[in-house]
Motif scaffolding. Structure first.
Motif, PDB file in Angstrom:
ATOM      1  N   LEU A   1      -6.563  59.336  58.359  1.00 37.91           N
ATOM      2  CA  LEU A   1      -7.048  58.987  59.694  1.00 37.91           C
ATOM      3  C   LEU A   1      -7.070  60.208  60.616  1.00 37.91           C
ATOM      4  CD1 LEU A   1      -5.248  55.546  60.214  1.00 37.91           C
ATOM      5  CD2 LEU A   1      -7.682  55.942  59.770  1.00 37.91           C
ATOM      6  N   GLY A   2      -6.071  61.067  60.487  1.00 41.43           N
ATOM      7  CA  GLY A   2      -6.037  62.291  61.286  1.00 41.43           C
ATOM      8  C   GLY A   2      -7.220  63.198  60.963  1.00 41.43           C
ATOM      9  N   ARG A   3      -7.590  63.251  59.689  1.00 41.49           N
ATOM     10  CA  ARG A   3      -8.727  64.066  59.274  1.00 41.49           C
ATOM     11  C   ARG A   3     -10.029  63.511  59.878  1.00 41.49           C
ATOM     12  NH1 ARG A   3      -8.275  63.804  53.590  1.00 41.49           N
ATOM     13  NH2 ARG A   3      -6.484  65.188  53.842  1.00 41.49           N
TER      14      ARG A   3
ATOM     15  N   ARG B   1     -10.277  61.813  62.681  1.00 48.53           N
ATOM     16  CA  ARG B   1     -10.258  62.118  64.114  1.00 48.53           C
ATOM     17  C   ARG B   1     -10.723  63.557  64.370  1.00 48.53           C
ATOM     18  NH1 ARG B   1      -5.253  59.365  63.667  1.00 48.53           N
ATOM     19  NH2 ARG B   1      -5.350  57.258  64.598  1.00 48.53           N
ATOM     20  N   GLU B   2     -10.266  64.477  63.535  1.00 47.94           N
ATOM     21  CA  GLU B   2     -10.669  65.880  63.691  1.00 47.94           C
ATOM     22  C   GLU B   2     -12.169  66.041  63.491  1.00 47.94           C
ATOM     23  OE1 GLU B   2      -8.381  68.149  60.957  1.00 47.94           O
ATOM     24  OE2 GLU B   2      -6.463  67.824  61.996  1.00 47.94           O
TER      25      GLU B   2
ATOM     26  N   SER C   1      -5.954  51.251  62.951  1.00 49.14           N
ATOM     27  CA  SER C   1      -4.591  51.777  63.049  1.00 49.14           C
ATOM     28  C   SER C   1      -4.016  51.928  61.649  1.00 49.14           C
ATOM     29  CB  SER C   1      -3.720  50.812  63.858  1.00 49.14           C
ATOM     30  OG  SER C   1      -3.545  49.590  63.134  1.00 49.14           O
ATOM     31  N   VAL C   2      -2.904  52.641  61.554  1.00 46.35           N
ATOM     32  CA  VAL C   2      -2.238  52.798  60.258  1.00 46.35           C
ATOM     33  C   VAL C   2      -1.825  51.429  59.722  1.00 46.35           C
ATOM     34  CG1 VAL C   2      -0.221  53.741  59.071  1.00 46.35           C
ATOM     35  CG2 VAL C   2      -1.447  55.143  60.748  1.00 46.35           C
TER      36      VAL C   2
ATOM     37  N   ARG D   1      -1.945  58.185  57.395  1.00 49.23           N
ATOM     38  CA  ARG D   1      -1.943  58.967  58.637  1.00 49.23           C
ATOM     39  C   ARG D   1      -2.768  60.256  58.458  1.00 49.23           C
ATOM     40  NH1 ARG D   1       3.957  57.728  59.358  1.00 49.23           N
ATOM     41  NH2 ARG D   1       4.050  56.088  60.958  1.00 49.23           N
ATOM     42  N   VAL D   2      -2.595  60.914  57.316  1.00 47.57           N
ATOM     43  CA  VAL D   2      -3.330  62.158  57.059  1.00 47.57           C
ATOM     44  C   VAL D   2      -4.830  61.891  57.031  1.00 47.57           C
ATOM     45  CG1 VAL D   2      -3.788  63.944  55.330  1.00 47.57           C
ATOM     46  CG2 VAL D   2      -1.434  63.294  55.840  1.00 47.57           C
TER      47      VAL D   2
ATOM     48  N   ASP E   1       2.255  57.788  54.991  1.00 48.86           N
ATOM     49  CA  ASP E   1       1.993  59.202  55.302  1.00 48.86           C
ATOM     50  C   ASP E   1       0.569  59.588  54.914  1.00 48.86           C
ATOM     51  OD1 ASP E   1       4.538  59.540  56.274  1.00 48.86           O
ATOM     52  OD2 ASP E   1       5.339  60.397  54.408  1.00 48.86           O
TER      53      ASP E   1
END
Length: 499
Positions: free
Chosen positions: A57-59, A61-62, A27-28, A54-55, A51
């Motif tokens: 971790l989002g990358r 996930r993608e 998690s963040v 989050r970016v 921020d």
């Protein structure tokens, strides 16, 4: 009988399902609790680090969702998570507005910020920005002053002493006193479009402005003269045709509603062939005869005699004022070589009316622009033209540029990069003298395994970015617009590309 696939089944590597990989992502909050990431907050701020986490971790996930990341790849990515967060912070918090190396040979490249400022202008900005100043304070009177006095005094010295309006010349011939409004004053707004808007609104709001159809120009950013005129409250009265407009066309259009005659510089284009245009002298005479002011939007507006560098046909501010034009508008960051500004020079009575217009306050510039403009004008007063980078670039000789190009080419021995020094042409840019060129020497390059567009893209990704031209399958670098101290960075970038 054993299946022929049994051996293959034994060799198969079990691939983790995406859901399993997603569960391995922290998690963040978990990321923030890590000592390496948590320590970044001291330098970048807690919210910025969150921020960035989050970016990153989002990358991840993608990449998992698209099948680009397996279990081993994820393990490697998570081991470098702190570094990825720090890299994202640097990217996100870096300046967007960055210095670049202009190797295009376009001196006034609008997309690259037009005129670079001289050292004196930069230093004057620095000393003025870092403390309070007498921007609108009269030190002698100890009372409020006017901000435009800081540059108007220099414009008067550069323009007023050399300009004699029609009224002054007539007065001298008749040996009568010269009216005080015959003097030349200058005010500053934020760009030339604003200068045109203010002048039209002051002199022609609700009345007609006569202008040739061949001068209803549009320049970059969809700036159109008719649109600006409509915003000013003036009514457009177009005369003549696209290619031919005579003095008689202007005269027939003048009525009791006419407030102004307008001439507009043909920025970025010219009309050749079967053409006719009323001369400035003819329009001045008509304006005097009918009692209507004549305004000229020069666009670029040079205070330097361009004929000294082989450029002809581009009227300067002095040329227009000496001819008797009442109001001239022009840019500060084009041929003048200063900061972005719109300049209005002309008869003191008309300029005073514009200064009193409430639009002037809305369009005025700040102390940093005045500081840069004052330093630039002082270079003109001292006739130190090389202190103004734009003028210095225009004055460079083909021979001097060629010697630098040869020296730089010798610093790029990489066999994959073919570099030649060839003849070429530089241009002024900024809409000035669109058909005029300055002879130069170019570095013409091709690279094994790369197209010209790919090579140019790699140069743009260098640090600092290098902006080049691509012509006929070659990348061209024009050192006219590259500062000598940037030559080493260009050589390093070229060597780095093919290393």
């Amino acid at each position: 009988m054993r299946s022929s696939f049994s051996s293959w089944d034994n060799l198969q590597v079990k691939t983790a399902a995406p859901s399993e990989l997603f569960r391995k992502l922290p998690s963040v909050d978990d990321v923030m609790r890590g000592p390496s990431v948590g320590s970044l907050a001291a330098g970048y701020g807690h919210d910025s680090v969150v921020d960035a986490a989050r970016v990153v971790l989002g990358r991840l996930r993608e990449e998992i969702a698209s099948g680009l990341l397996d279990a081993d790849g994820l393990e490697l990515a998570l081991s470098g998570l702190a570094g990825a967060v720090e890299n994202e912070l640097r990217r996100a918090l870096a300046y967007s507005l960055r210095p670049v190396i202009n190797a295009t040979g376009v001196i006034l490249h609008t997309n690259l910020g037009r005129a670079p400022l001289g050292e004196a202008a930069i230093e004057h900005i620095r000393e003025t920005a870092a403390c309070y100043s007498n921007l609108e304070f009269d030190l002698e009177a100890g009372a409020r002053g006017k901000r435009d006095v800081h540059v108007d005094r220099l414009f008067r010295r550069l323009l007023h002493e050399e300009v004699k309006t029609t009224e002054q010349r007539s007065a001298e011939r008749a040996r009568v006193p010269v009216p005080t409004q015959a003097g030349v004053s200058t005010i500053v707004v934020n760009n030339n479009a604003a200068a045109v808007l203010l002048a039209l609104n002051t002199l022609a709001d609700g009345g007609e402005v006569v202008v040739s159809r061949g001068e209803l120009v549009e320049i970059g950013g969809s700036f159109r003269i008719p649109d600006v005129m409509a915003k000013s409250g003036a009514i457009l009265r177009e005369v003549g045709t696209t290619n031919r407009t005579r003095t008689a066309d202007y005269e027939r259009a003048i009525t009791e509603r006419t407030r102004l005659l307008l001439r507009v510089h043909r920025s970025n284009f010219e009309i050749t062939g079967f053409t006719e245009q009323a001369s400035t002298a003819e329009l001045v005479a008509l304006a005097r005869k009918r009692g209507v002011p004549l305004m000229e939007d020069l666009g670029s507006g040079a205070l330097f005699d361009l004929r000294a560098v082989g450029i002809s046909g581009e009227p300067g501010v002095l040329d227009s004022l000496r001819s008797g034009v009442d109001i001239v508008t022009y840019s500060g960051d084009k041929l003048l070589g200063g900061p972005q500004a719109g300049l209005i020079s002309g008869g003191s009575e008309l300029v005073t009316r514009m200064r009193a217009n409430s639009l002037f306050r809305a369009l005025r510039v700040d102390r940093l622009i005045y500081a840069a403009l004052e330093a630039t004008l002082l270079a003109y007063v001292k006739k130190d033209h090389d202190a103004v980078p734009t003028l210095r670039m225009m004055r460079l000789t083909k021979k001097a540029i060629g010697e630098r190009a040869e020296a730089l080419a010798a610093r790029v021995p990489a066999p994959k990069l073919k570099v030649e020094v060839v003849d070429g042409e530089s241009i002024l840019g900024g809409g000035a003298a669109p058909s005029s060129v300055l002879p130069t020497r170019l570095l013409a390059m091709t690279c094994e395994g790369l197209s010209a567009d790919e090579l140019a893209a790699l140069l743009r990704r260098s640090e600092p970015p290098i902006i080049a031209r691509v012509e006929e399958g070659r990348v061209l670098l024009d050192l006219r617009t590259v500062f000598p101290e940037e030559d080493a960075a260009v050589a390093a970038a070229l060597n780095g590309i093919v290393a």
